[in-house]
Design a protein around this motif. Structure first.
Motif, mmCIF file in Angstrom:
data_model
loop_
_atom_site.group_PDB
_atom_site.id
_atom_site.type_symbol
_atom_site.label_atom_id
_atom_site.label_comp_id
_atom_site.label_asym_id
_atom_site.label_seq_id
_atom_site.Cartn_x
_atom_site.Cartn_y
_atom_site.Cartn_z
ATOM 1 N N GLU A 14 0.835 -1.202 0.000
ATOM 2 C CA GLU A 14 0.000 0.000 0.000
ATOM 3 C C GLU A 14 0.872 1.255 0.000
ATOM 4 O OE1 GLU A 14 -3.572 -2.271 2.412
ATOM 5 O OE2 GLU A 14 -2.215 -0.943 3.507
ATOM 6 N N SER A 91 -4.025 3.267 4.242
ATOM 7 C CA SER A 91 -5.132 3.312 3.291
ATOM 8 C C SER A 91 -5.890 4.630 3.387
ATOM 9 C CB SER A 91 -6.091 2.153 3.574
ATOM 10 O OG SER A 91 -7.143 2.128 2.647
ATOM 11 N N VAL A 98 -10.715 0.893 6.347
ATOM 12 C CA VAL A 98 -9.365 0.793 6.898
ATOM 13 C C VAL A 98 -9.391 0.009 8.215
ATOM 14 C CG1 VAL A 98 -9.325 2.979 8.181
ATOM 15 C CG2 VAL A 98 -7.229 2.080 7.252
#
Length: 108
Positions: A14, A91, A98
């Motif tokens: 991510e 995120s 999240v």
């Protein structure tokens, strides 16, 4: 005391997928918080999570990046030999997504 930073493999992905300027902001924030990642009640930078959207996130902490809408959820691993900040999720804050992800990754 120095805290090391460890990333859940998906959290590392991510981070890697963030736009360059956003990534710099997030990394700078993670490094700042890792200097003292304990909860604010203990003099640290961490914001404790409790129940969010029906998820029990007790023991997890977050870093909020309001201007860019990013949340980082982490947990601390601490004993006499270990002082680690485990980054679980990086995120965009989208409803409780999240936090749903954090619960799943915390169980791993």
């Amino acid at each position: 005391m120095e805290w090391s930073i460890k990333y859940h493999p998906s959290a590392y992905d991510e981070l890697s997928n963030l736009d360059g300027s956003i990534k710099k902001i997030v990394l700078k924030g993670i490094l700042k918080v890792s200097a003292n990642p304990k909860p604010q009640s203990e003099g640290g930078y961490g914001k404790p999570l409790g129940n969010k959207g029906g998820n029990n996130l007790t023991g997890l902490l977050k870093i909020k990046f309001r201007n860019i809408g990013i949340r980082v959820v982490y947990k601390l691993i601490e004993d006499e030999n270990t002082h680690e900040t485990h980054i679980l999720v990086i995120s965009v804050r989208s409803d409780n997504e999240v936090y749903n992800i954090a619960v799943k990754r915390n169980d791993c």
